[in-house]
Design a protein around this motif. Sequence first.
Motif, mmCIF file in Angstrom:
data_model
loop_
_atom_site.group_PDB
_atom_site.id
_atom_site.type_symbol
_atom_site.label_atom_id
_atom_site.label_comp_id
_atom_site.label_asym_id
_atom_site.label_seq_id
_atom_site.Cartn_x
_atom_site.Cartn_y
_atom_site.Cartn_z
ATOM 1 N N LEU A 68 2.643 23.159 -26.490
ATOM 2 C CA LEU A 68 1.641 23.439 -27.528
ATOM 3 C C LEU A 68 1.483 22.247 -28.466
ATOM 4 C CD1 LEU A 68 2.480 27.142 -28.448
ATOM 5 C CD2 LEU A 68 0.441 26.304 -27.258
ATOM 6 N N LYS A 69 2.601 21.622 -28.834
ATOM 7 C CA LYS A 69 2.554 20.449 -29.708
ATOM 8 C C LYS A 69 1.752 19.328 -29.047
ATOM 9 C CE LYS A 69 5.428 17.070 -32.007
ATOM 10 N NZ LYS A 69 6.691 16.368 -31.997
ATOM 11 N N MET A 70 1.977 19.113 -27.760
ATOM 12 C CA MET A 70 1.246 18.074 -27.043
ATOM 13 C C MET A 70 -0.256 18.391 -27.014
ATOM 14 S SD MET A 70 3.617 15.980 -26.465
ATOM 15 C CE MET A 70 2.774 14.785 -25.472
ATOM 16 N N GLN A 71 -0.602 19.650 -26.796
ATOM 17 C CA GLN A 71 -2.007 20.044 -26.777
ATOM 18 C C GLN A 71 -2.647 19.868 -28.150
ATOM 19 O OE1 GLN A 71 -1.863 24.067 -25.295
ATOM 20 N NE2 GLN A 71 -1.781 23.412 -23.164
ATOM 21 N N ILE A 72 -1.916 20.222 -29.196
ATOM 22 C CA ILE A 72 -2.428 20.051 -30.565
ATOM 23 C C ILE A 72 -2.684 18.579 -30.858
ATOM 24 C CG2 ILE A 72 -1.777 20.214 -33.013
ATOM 25 C CD1 ILE A 72 -0.371 22.902 -32.220
ATOM 26 N N GLU A 73 -1.771 17.713 -30.456
ATOM 27 C CA GLU A 73 -1.950 16.279 -30.683
ATOM 28 C C GLU A 73 -3.179 15.751 -29.955
ATOM 29 O OE1 GLU A 73 1.775 14.419 -29.662
ATOM 30 O OE2 GLU A 73 2.776 15.239 -31.433
ATOM 31 N N LYS A 74 -3.404 16.210 -28.732
ATOM 32 C CA LYS A 74 -4.593 15.791 -27.981
ATOM 33 C C LYS A 74 -5.868 16.271 -28.667
ATOM 34 C CE LYS A 74 -2.503 15.567 -23.402
ATOM 35 N NZ LYS A 74 -2.469 16.141 -22.047
ATOM 36 N N ILE A 75 -5.840 17.507 -29.159
ATOM 37 C CA ILE A 75 -7.016 18.048 -29.856
ATOM 38 C C ILE A 75 -7.273 17.264 -31.135
ATOM 39 C CG2 ILE A 75 -7.872 20.063 -31.133
ATOM 40 C CD1 ILE A 75 -6.376 21.781 -28.985
ATOM 41 N N GLN A 76 -6.219 16.947 -31.877
ATOM 42 C CA GLN A 76 -6.379 16.172 -33.106
ATOM 43 C C GLN A 76 -6.973 14.792 -32.819
ATOM 44 O OE1 GLN A 76 -2.331 16.508 -34.547
ATOM 45 N NE2 GLN A 76 -2.914 18.035 -36.085
ATOM 46 N N GLN A 77 -6.497 14.156 -31.764
ATOM 47 C CA GLN A 77 -7.042 12.852 -31.375
ATOM 48 C C GLN A 77 -8.519 12.963 -31.016
ATOM 49 O OE1 GLN A 77 -4.457 11.676 -28.175
ATOM 50 N NE2 GLN A 77 -3.003 10.639 -29.529
ATOM 51 N N GLN A 78 -8.869 14.021 -30.303
ATOM 52 C CA GLN A 78 -10.263 14.202 -29.901
ATOM 53 C C GLN A 78 -11.151 14.461 -31.110
ATOM 54 O OE1 GLN A 78 -11.417 13.719 -26.659
ATOM 55 N NE2 GLN A 78 -13.297 13.588 -27.855
ATOM 56 N N ILE A 79 -10.673 15.194 -32.088
ATOM 57 C CA ILE A 79 -11.441 15.437 -33.312
ATOM 58 C C ILE A 79 -11.710 14.128 -34.027
ATOM 59 C CG2 ILE A 79 -11.323 16.446 -35.641
ATOM 60 C CD1 ILE A 79 -9.850 18.847 -34.325
ATOM 61 N N VAL A 80 -10.702 13.274 -34.144
ATOM 62 C CA VAL A 80 -10.869 11.968 -34.800
ATOM 63 C C VAL A 80 -11.899 11.133 -34.054
ATOM 64 C CG1 VAL A 80 -9.698 9.778 -35.302
ATOM 65 C CG2 VAL A 80 -8.590 11.954 -35.880
ATOM 66 N N GLU A 81 -11.813 11.110 -32.728
ATOM 67 C CA GLU A 81 -12.786 10.352 -31.927
ATOM 68 C C GLU A 81 -14.195 10.902 -32.109
ATOM 69 O OE1 GLU A 81 -11.686 9.876 -27.809
ATOM 70 O OE2 GLU A 81 -9.611 9.426 -28.359
ATOM 71 N N ASN A 82 -14.324 12.222 -32.117
ATOM 72 C CA ASN A 82 -15.644 12.831 -32.303
ATOM 73 C C ASN A 82 -16.229 12.497 -33.668
ATOM 74 O OD1 ASN A 82 -15.343 13.943 -29.780
ATOM 75 N ND2 ASN A 82 -14.997 16.034 -30.512
ATOM 76 N N LEU A 83 -15.398 12.535 -34.698
ATOM 77 C CA LEU A 83 -15.876 12.205 -36.045
ATOM 78 C C LEU A 83 -16.297 10.743 -36.145
ATOM 79 C CD1 LEU A 83 -13.317 14.205 -38.218
ATOM 80 C CD2 LEU A 83 -15.752 14.710 -37.878
ATOM 81 N N LYS A 84 -15.541 9.854 -35.511
ATOM 82 C CA LYS A 84 -15.918 8.435 -35.497
ATOM 83 C C LYS A 84 -17.261 8.239 -34.802
ATOM 84 C CE LYS A 84 -11.312 6.393 -35.706
ATOM 85 N NZ LYS A 84 -10.273 5.669 -34.978
ATOM 86 N N GLN A 85 -17.436 8.946 -33.703
ATOM 87 C CA GLN A 85 -18.692 8.842 -32.960
ATOM 88 C C GLN A 85 -19.858 9.342 -33.826
ATOM 89 O OE1 GLN A 85 -18.798 10.949 -29.235
ATOM 90 N NE2 GLN A 85 -20.670 9.926 -28.579
ATOM 91 N N LEU A 86 -19.651 10.428 -34.531
ATOM 92 C CA LEU A 86 -20.696 10.937 -35.423
ATOM 93 C C LEU A 86 -21.020 9.938 -36.532
ATOM 94 C CD1 LEU A 86 -19.749 14.695 -35.844
ATOM 95 C CD2 LEU A 86 -21.780 13.769 -34.718
ATOM 96 N N GLU A 87 -19.990 9.326 -37.085
ATOM 97 C CA GLU A 87 -20.207 8.315 -38.128
ATOM 98 C C GLU A 87 -21.002 7.137 -37.589
ATOM 99 O OE1 GLU A 87 -16.493 7.094 -39.836
ATOM 100 O OE2 GLU A 87 -16.092 9.079 -40.665
ATOM 101 N N ASN A 88 -20.654 6.698 -36.392
ATOM 102 C CA ASN A 88 -21.369 5.573 -35.761
ATOM 103 C C ASN A 88 -22.827 5.927 -35.516
ATOM 104 O OD1 ASN A 88 -19.070 3.999 -35.782
ATOM 105 N ND2 ASN A 88 -18.510 4.468 -33.670
ATOM 106 N N GLU A 89 -23.072 7.149 -35.064
ATOM 107 C CA GLU A 89 -24.446 7.586 -34.837
ATOM 108 C C GLU A 89 -25.216 7.674 -36.147
ATOM 109 O OE1 GLU A 89 -26.216 8.241 -31.981
ATOM 110 O OE2 GLU A 89 -24.498 7.312 -30.980
ATOM 111 N N HIS A 90 -24.552 8.113 -37.184
ATOM 112 C CA HIS A 90 -25.180 8.270 -38.497
ATOM 113 C C HIS A 90 -25.531 6.910 -39.104
ATOM 114 C CE1 HIS A 90 -25.353 8.984 -42.863
ATOM 115 N NE2 HIS A 90 -25.974 10.103 -42.495
ATOM 116 N N ASP A 91 -24.696 5.904 -38.840
ATOM 117 C CA ASP A 91 -24.896 4.573 -39.411
ATOM 118 C C ASP A 91 -26.031 3.801 -38.724
ATOM 119 O OD1 ASP A 91 -22.855 5.009 -41.196
ATOM 120 O OD2 ASP A 91 -21.341 3.955 -40.020
#
Length: 92
Positions: A68-91
């Motif tokens: 579960l910890k490993m899955q949570i870490e992967k999800i957290q990483q994916q959220i960060v990547e998604n937010l960065k992508q949104l920021e890049n699109e917004h800019d």
Amino acid sequence: MITDEEWKNLKSGDVIWYADQHALKPQTLIITKITENSVYCDNTRINKKSYLLHSSLNNATQAVNFRLKMQIEKIQQQIVENLKQLENEHDK
């Protein structure tokens, strides 16, 4: 995983735990039949070498929590990547 020594002491009616890869907690299984290389719980056959079988609830819980910890870490990483992508699109 159940050790060879623990396996020798198991018998029909004993409880073991199954740390399914998709479960949030270990599943309790009651042994209905045991052979040299397999354990049967109801009609389900599980190989002796399965790393998902545990003879103690503590070990099974630790295995589930680790996955579960490993899955949570992967999800957290994916959220960060998604937010960065949104920021890049917004800019743009």
